[in-house]
Design a protein around this motif. Structure first.
Motif, PDB file in Angstrom:
ATOM      1  N   SER A 113      -0.979 -10.199   7.033  1.00 43.98           N
ATOM      2  CA  SER A 113       0.150 -11.432   7.394  1.00 43.98           C
ATOM      3  C   SER A 113       1.232 -11.477   6.335  1.00 43.98           C
ATOM      4  CB  SER A 113      -0.569 -12.848   7.264  1.00 43.98           C
ATOM      5  OG  SER A 113      -1.334 -13.277   6.209  1.00 43.98           O
ATOM      6  N   LYS A 114       0.880 -11.086   4.913  1.00 46.36           N
ATOM      7  CA  LYS A 114       1.905 -11.052   3.777  1.00 46.36           C
ATOM      8  C   LYS A 114       2.470  -9.733   3.508  1.00 46.36           C
ATOM      9  CE  LYS A 114      -0.091 -15.186   1.727  1.00 46.36           C
ATOM     10  NZ  LYS A 114      -0.843 -15.717   0.581  1.00 46.36           N
ATOM     11  N   ILE A 115       1.685  -8.381   3.639  1.00 47.37           N
ATOM     12  CA  ILE A 115       1.959  -7.194   2.882  1.00 47.37           C
ATOM     13  C   ILE A 115       2.214  -6.418   4.263  1.00 47.37           C
ATOM     14  CG2 ILE A 115       1.565  -5.391   1.523  1.00 47.37           C
ATOM     15  CD1 ILE A 115       1.676  -8.032   0.091  1.00 47.37           C
ATOM     16  N   ARG A 116       3.489  -5.898   4.209  1.00 49.84           N
ATOM     17  CA  ARG A 116       4.002  -5.081   5.610  1.00 49.84           C
ATOM     18  C   ARG A 116       4.458  -3.689   4.899  1.00 49.84           C
ATOM     19  NH1 ARG A 116       8.702  -3.882   8.584  1.00 49.84           N
ATOM     20  NH2 ARG A 116      10.053  -5.094   7.297  1.00 49.84           N
ATOM     21  N   VAL A 117       3.366  -2.738   5.377  1.00 47.21           N
ATOM     22  CA  VAL A 117       3.693  -1.220   5.132  1.00 47.21           C
ATOM     23  C   VAL A 117       4.728  -0.595   6.108  1.00 47.21           C
ATOM     24  CG1 VAL A 117       2.848   1.103   4.992  1.00 47.21           C
ATOM     25  CG2 VAL A 117       1.182  -0.796   4.429  1.00 47.21           C
ATOM     26  N   LEU A 118       5.915  -0.116   5.435  1.00 46.64           N
ATOM     27  CA  LEU A 118       7.104   0.098   6.214  1.00 46.64           C
ATOM     28  C   LEU A 118       6.963   1.544   6.787  1.00 46.64           C
ATOM     29  CD1 LEU A 118       9.759  -1.137   3.624  1.00 46.64           C
ATOM     30  CD2 LEU A 118       8.704  -2.381   5.485  1.00 46.64           C
ATOM     31  N   LYS A 119       6.116   2.282   6.626  1.00 42.23           N
ATOM     32  CA  LYS A 119       5.998   3.636   7.239  1.00 42.23           C
ATOM     33  C   LYS A 119       4.597   3.776   7.685  1.00 42.23           C
ATOM     34  CE  LYS A 119       9.811   4.950   5.422  1.00 42.23           C
ATOM     35  NZ  LYS A 119      11.075   5.446   6.358  1.00 42.23           N
ATOM     36  N   GLN A 120       4.808   4.645   8.751  1.00 41.44           N
ATOM     37  CA  GLN A 120       3.359   5.244   9.449  1.00 41.44           C
ATOM     38  C   GLN A 120       3.212   6.807   9.167  1.00 41.44           C
ATOM     39  OE1 GLN A 120       4.349   4.419  13.574  1.00 41.44           O
ATOM     40  NE2 GLN A 120       4.203   2.178  13.258  1.00 41.44           N
ATOM     41  N   VAL A 121       1.937   6.922   9.405  1.00 42.68           N
ATOM     42  CA  VAL A 121       1.445   8.210   9.083  1.00 42.68           C
ATOM     43  C   VAL A 121       2.328   9.160   9.957  1.00 42.68           C
ATOM     44  CG1 VAL A 121      -0.527  10.126   9.662  1.00 42.68           C
ATOM     45  CG2 VAL A 121      -1.040   7.442   9.039  1.00 42.68           C
ATOM     46  N   GLY A 122       3.012  10.325   9.207  1.00 37.87           N
ATOM     47  CA  GLY A 122       3.684  11.356   9.726  1.00 37.87           C
ATOM     48  C   GLY A 122       5.108  10.864   9.234  1.00 37.87           C
ATOM     49  N   LYS A 169       6.041 -10.809   2.247  1.00 37.45           N
ATOM     50  CA  LYS A 169       6.664 -12.001   2.713  1.00 37.45           C
ATOM     51  C   LYS A 169       6.511 -13.150   1.631  1.00 37.45           C
ATOM     52  CE  LYS A 169       5.871 -11.124   7.474  1.00 37.45           C
ATOM     53  NZ  LYS A 169       5.161 -11.743   8.916  1.00 37.45           N
ATOM     54  N   GLY A 170       7.803 -13.492   1.385  1.00 40.57           N
ATOM     55  CA  GLY A 170       7.859 -14.718   0.225  1.00 40.57           C
ATOM     56  C   GLY A 170       8.372 -15.896   1.109  1.00 40.57           C
ATOM     57  N   PHE A 171       9.205 -16.763   0.194  1.00 35.65           N
ATOM     58  CA  PHE A 171       9.605 -18.152   0.539  1.00 35.65           C
ATOM     59  C   PHE A 171      10.641 -17.785   1.698  1.00 35.65           C
ATOM     60  CE2 PHE A 171      12.828 -21.650  -0.086  1.00 35.65           C
ATOM     61  CZ  PHE A 171      11.784 -22.467  -0.188  1.00 35.65           C
ATOM     62  N   LEU A 172      10.552 -18.829   2.740  1.00 38.34           N
ATOM     63  CA  LEU A 172      11.327 -18.577   4.089  1.00 38.34           C
ATOM     64  C   LEU A 172      11.252 -17.579   4.749  1.00 38.34           C
ATOM     65  CD1 LEU A 172      14.219 -20.791   2.795  1.00 38.34           C
ATOM     66  CD2 LEU A 172      12.501 -21.630   4.282  1.00 38.34           C
ATOM     67  N   GLY A 173      10.089 -16.699   4.655  1.00 36.07           N
ATOM     68  CA  GLY A 173       9.911 -15.352   5.319  1.00 36.07           C
ATOM     69  C   GLY A 173      10.773 -14.164   4.632  1.00 36.07           C
ATOM     70  N   ARG A 174      11.232 -14.441   3.623  1.00 33.79           N
ATOM     71  CA  ARG A 174      11.964 -13.199   3.151  1.00 33.79           C
ATOM     72  C   ARG A 174      11.180 -12.473   2.472  1.00 33.79           C
ATOM     73  NH1 ARG A 174      16.666 -16.650  -0.878  1.00 33.79           N
ATOM     74  NH2 ARG A 174      17.757 -17.529   0.903  1.00 33.79           N
ATOM     75  N   GLU A 175      11.456 -10.896   2.539  1.00 29.75           N
ATOM     76  CA  GLU A 175      10.620  -9.866   2.049  1.00 29.75           C
ATOM     77  C   GLU A 175      11.095  -9.224   0.869  1.00 29.75           C
ATOM     78  OE1 GLU A 175       8.730  -8.392   6.209  1.00 29.75           O
ATOM     79  OE2 GLU A 175      10.590  -7.377   5.639  1.00 29.75           O
TER      80      GLU A 175
END
Length: 231
Positions: free
Chosen positions: A66-75, A88-94
């Motif tokens: 819910s908070k940490i988003r990995v930007l890349k996928q395998v390959g 994700k931080g305050f007001l949904g800012r990343e």
């Protein structure tokens, strides 16, 4: 390695077979019966780069994602300095919390362990024939077996990279001391033995390689150290 006089360099003419194989599977570029020269490329492959793990802060703690988003996928490919994960931080800012330290390809993402595994780009390896001969066997995906008629001379050991060139005598006999001249430039010179001064002179003249029956222990250790550290 002995400092005693050489026992002699054995050189004899015979039908030789020379196997040239890639370190990994690749493409063989020649066919059975083909005549090749030393500089001809007979096989080519891409050798995979080393893998390394990049720790992503708090990734293992964020089980629901819910908070940490990995930007890349395998390959996926990534460039050096390119963001790998955001938080994700305050007001949904990343906010970027992890960037790739080097160019590579994503091989795995482990949320449980908190890291992303990247593989460094592979390098292309081209395999030269190294001799003039005929292809008498093709090893699928790996290389070839070459056949040629030539002189077989066995030196004490190998230091440095492979080399080829016209063969020339550098001593009066198989137990003689190396003596080089300008005419030896670009050639592979064989002799019974050699010391530091003779080897240094051969290098300055531009001798492509030496085949020796014996060298002093101190010379061997110096050449080995030079080959390892590249100085």
């Amino acid at each position: 390695m002995s400092t005693r006089p050489a026992l002699g360099l054995g050189v004899r003419r015979e039908l030789l077979r020379w196997q040239r194989l890639l370190p990994v599977d690749g493409d063989v570029l020649v066919v059975l019966g083909r005549r090749v020269r030393p500089q001809d490329i007979v096989a080519r492959a891409v050798v995979p780069g080393d893998s390394f793990a990049v720790a992503v802060p708090e990734l293992s703690e964020d089980e629901q994602g819910s908070k940490i988003r990995v930007l890349k996928q395998v390959g996926d490919k990534v460039a050096a300095g390119e963001p790998l994960a955001v938080k994700k931080g305050f007001l949904g800012r990343e906010k970027t919390i992890c960037a790739s330290p080097a160019e590579g390809v994503i091989e795995a993402v482990s949320r449980a362990k908190g890291y992303v595994v990247l593989g460094k780009p592979g390098r292309t390896v081209e395999l030269a024939a190294g001799v003039s001969g005929t292809v008498v066997q093709v090893v699928p995906h790996r290389g070839v077996l070459l056949e040629l008629s030539g002189l077989y001379g066995q030196g004490v050991a190998m230091v440095g990279e492979e080399a080829w060139g016209e063969l020339a005598a550098g001593s009066d006999g198989p137990d003689g001391t190396l003596s080089v001249e300008s005419a030896h430039a670009g050639r592979v010179v064989f002799a019974g033995r050699a010391d530091d001064d003779a080897i240094a002179l051969a290098a300055s003249i531009g001798v492509r390689a030496l085949i020796l029956g014996s060298i002093p222990a101190s010379t061997w250790l110096r050449l080995r150290a030079k080959n390892v550290d590249g100085t």
